[in-house]
Design an enzyme around this catalytic site. Structure first.
Site, mmCIF file in Angstrom:
data_model
loop_
_atom_site.group_PDB
_atom_site.id
_atom_site.type_symbol
_atom_site.label_atom_id
_atom_site.label_comp_id
_atom_site.label_asym_id
_atom_site.label_seq_id
_atom_site.Cartn_x
_atom_site.Cartn_y
_atom_site.Cartn_z
ATOM 1 N N SER A 149 0.946 -1.255 0.021
ATOM 2 C CA SER A 149 -0.088 0.159 0.018
ATOM 3 C C SER A 149 0.776 1.207 0.027
ATOM 4 O O SER A 149 1.793 1.170 0.669
ATOM 5 C CB SER A 149 -0.849 0.068 1.376
ATOM 6 O OG SER A 149 -1.434 1.348 1.431
ATOM 7 N N TYR A 172 -1.129 -1.385 10.181
ATOM 8 C CA TYR A 172 -1.307 -1.492 8.779
ATOM 9 C C TYR A 172 0.143 -1.162 7.971
ATOM 10 O O TYR A 172 0.510 -1.798 7.056
ATOM 11 C CB TYR A 172 -2.445 -0.869 8.429
ATOM 12 C CG TYR A 172 -2.951 -1.006 6.820
ATOM 13 C CD1 TYR A 172 -3.511 -2.213 6.514
ATOM 14 C CD2 TYR A 172 -2.537 -0.069 5.936
ATOM 15 C CE1 TYR A 172 -3.705 -2.330 5.049
ATOM 16 C CE2 TYR A 172 -3.003 -0.411 4.586
ATOM 17 C CZ TYR A 172 -3.505 -1.326 4.118
ATOM 18 O OH TYR A 172 -3.688 -1.585 2.994
HETATM 19 P P1 NAP Z 1 -11.235 -6.467 0.753
HETATM 20 O O1 NAP Z 1 -12.271 -6.194 -0.589
HETATM 21 O O2 NAP Z 1 -11.839 -6.448 1.982
HETATM 22 O O3 NAP Z 1 -10.520 -8.086 0.456
HETATM 23 C C1 NAP Z 1 -9.857 -8.620 1.417
HETATM 24 C C2 NAP Z 1 -9.590 -10.127 1.009
HETATM 25 O O4 NAP Z 1 -8.863 -10.643 2.047
HETATM 26 C C3 NAP Z 1 -10.861 -10.908 1.043
HETATM 27 O O5 NAP Z 1 -10.892 -11.613 -0.149
HETATM 28 C C4 NAP Z 1 -11.057 -11.604 2.262
HETATM 29 O O6 NAP Z 1 -11.376 -12.774 1.890
HETATM 30 C C5 NAP Z 1 -9.390 -11.816 2.463
HETATM 31 N N1 NAP Z 1 -9.218 -11.987 3.944
HETATM 32 C C6 NAP Z 1 -9.586 -11.326 4.941
HETATM 33 N N2 NAP Z 1 -9.124 -11.734 5.907
HETATM 34 C C7 NAP Z 1 -9.001 -12.934 5.662
HETATM 35 C C8 NAP Z 1 -8.413 -14.170 6.579
HETATM 36 N N3 NAP Z 1 -8.351 -14.173 7.883
HETATM 37 N N4 NAP Z 1 -7.983 -15.354 5.699
HETATM 38 C C9 NAP Z 1 -8.100 -15.395 4.559
HETATM 39 N N5 NAP Z 1 -8.383 -14.316 3.865
HETATM 40 C C10 NAP Z 1 -8.737 -13.164 4.467
HETATM 41 O O7 NAP Z 1 -9.735 -5.658 0.583
HETATM 42 P P2 NAP Z 1 -9.325 -4.882 -0.676
HETATM 43 O O8 NAP Z 1 -9.586 -3.680 -0.981
HETATM 44 O O9 NAP Z 1 -9.650 -5.672 -2.095
HETATM 45 O O10 NAP Z 1 -7.758 -5.380 -0.522
HETATM 46 C C11 NAP Z 1 -6.989 -6.117 -1.047
HETATM 47 C C12 NAP Z 1 -5.471 -5.741 -0.695
HETATM 48 O O11 NAP Z 1 -5.116 -4.481 -1.168
HETATM 49 C C13 NAP Z 1 -5.172 -5.491 0.820
HETATM 50 O O12 NAP Z 1 -3.945 -6.273 1.101
HETATM 51 C C14 NAP Z 1 -5.131 -4.320 1.024
HETATM 52 O O13 NAP Z 1 -4.354 -3.807 2.056
HETATM 53 C C15 NAP Z 1 -4.540 -3.703 -0.258
HETATM 54 N N6 NAP Z 1 -4.890 -2.325 -0.541
HETATM 55 C C16 NAP Z 1 -6.178 -1.894 -0.838
HETATM 56 C C17 NAP Z 1 -6.693 -0.487 -0.966
HETATM 57 C C18 NAP Z 1 -7.832 -0.052 -1.278
HETATM 58 O O14 NAP Z 1 -8.117 1.216 -1.563
HETATM 59 N N7 NAP Z 1 -8.798 -1.009 -1.500
HETATM 60 C C19 NAP Z 1 -5.292 0.407 -1.297
HETATM 61 C C20 NAP Z 1 -4.115 0.005 -0.804
HETATM 62 C C21 NAP Z 1 -3.840 -1.416 -0.538
HETATM 63 P P3 NAP Z 1 -12.756 -13.551 2.854
HETATM 64 O O15 NAP Z 1 -13.539 -12.596 2.798
HETATM 65 O O16 NAP Z 1 -12.886 -14.828 2.314
HETATM 66 O O17 NAP Z 1 -11.786 -13.715 4.294
#
Ligand code: NAP
Length: 250
Positions: A143, A156
């Site tokens: 991130s 984080y």
């Molecule tokens: P998201 O929609 O909340 O998705 C998170 C994913 O992680 C889900 O598929 C969830 O699957 C999985 N997860 C969460 N807890 C888990 C656990 N205990 N075991 C296994 N899987 C788990 O988040 P996102 O926005 O797509 O983020 C994806 C990545 O991008 C993350 O690493 C986040 O830090 C990074 N990121 C996001 C943004 C943004 O703006 N969205 C910005 C910078 C970085 P389940 O529901 O099946 O557990």
């Protein structure tokens, strides 16, 4: 260019906003995917959608990344299914935000365990078969916050900066075996989480971004597909920042 035909990939957090976009990008380039997450129902629905829309014979493997035993089983389970593992994408991540003085031990522990420690265990397990195969790609989703910091996100930011450093160390270890280890660092990406913000909050975010808009999941997927491809063979230990110019980092 950037074909992933004949390659196998494991994507964690595959049913999430960014993970699903990464899965689409890799599947479109021809990779066969193991889709992982902790919620089997969400995964099943996503796999069916992917198989219907893109085709292919993708599978789902449930794994709770906060459970060490399950994490240790994930790479062996993927190898049992596919026989090989060409690409590992550490995408799953959580936030447990709180200002420093209020941050609870559990909030620190959960974020470090899922965002950093699980990635370490998966990278360690994937390294051996990739070294043996003399090829492999590891891409972790970090991130912008890991590089710039952000109030309320000590846990984080630490996990994401740790993931970056860990990737560089492993990149140095595996380079001679043609295994590359890189990161993609998103800025603000339009997902269910950011869609829940008010219009005023979204406008304030857009103002901080030179491109004047949040990114799309597909724009992260494209970056991962590039780093996973044969064309990125000489790129390792790097972070590709995809943030609309919000932070212009090296
Ligand atoms: P998201 O929609 O909340 O998705 C998170 C994913 O992680 C889900 O598929 C969830 O699957 C999985 N997860 C969460 N807890 C888990 C656990 N205990 N075991 C296994 N899987 C788990 O988040 P996102 O926005 O797509 O983020 C994806 C990545 O991008 C993350 O690493 C986040 O830090 C990074 N990121 C996001 C943004 C943004 O703006 N969205 C910005 C910078 C970085 P389940 O529901 O099946 O557990």
């Amino acid at each position: 260019m950037f074909s992933l035909e004949g390659k196998t990939a494991l994507v964690t957090g595959a049913s999430g906003g960014i993970g699903s976009a990464i899965a689409y990008a890799l599947a479109r380039q021809g990779a066969r995917l193991a889709l992982s997450g902790s919620n089997p129902e969400k995964l099943r629905i996503f796999r069916e959608q992917l198989n219907t829309e893109i085709g292919g014979d993708h599978v789902e493997i449930t794994c709770d990344l906060s459970n060490t035993t399950q994490v240790e089983e994930l790479i062996p389970a993927t190898l049992d299914t596919f026989g090989t593992l060409d690409i590992l994408v550490n995408n799953a991540g959580i936030t447990r935000d709180n200002l420093a003085l209020r941050m609870k031990d559990e909030e620190w522990d959960q974020v470090i365990r899922i965002n950093l420690e699980a990635a370490f265990r998966l990278m360690r397990a994937a390294a051996r078969p990739m070294m043996k195969a003399r090829k492999g790609r590891i891409v972790s989703i970090t991130s912008v916050v890991g590089a710039t910091g952000n109030p309320g996100q000590m846990n984080y930011a630490a996990a994401k900066a740790g993931l970056t450093g860990m990737s560089k160390a492993l990149a140095a270890e595996l380079a001679s075996r043609n295994v590359t280890v890189n990161c993609v660092a998103p800025g603000f990406i339009r997902t269910a989480m950011t869609e829940a913000l008010s219009d005023d909050q979204k406008a304030a975010i857009d103002q901080r971004i030179p491109m004047g808009r949040m990114g799309e999941g597909a724009e992260i997927g494209a970056a991962v597909a590039y780093l996973a491809s044969d064309e990125a063979a000489y790129v390792t230990g790097q972070t590709l920042h995809v943030n609309g110019g919000m932070a212009m980092l090296g």
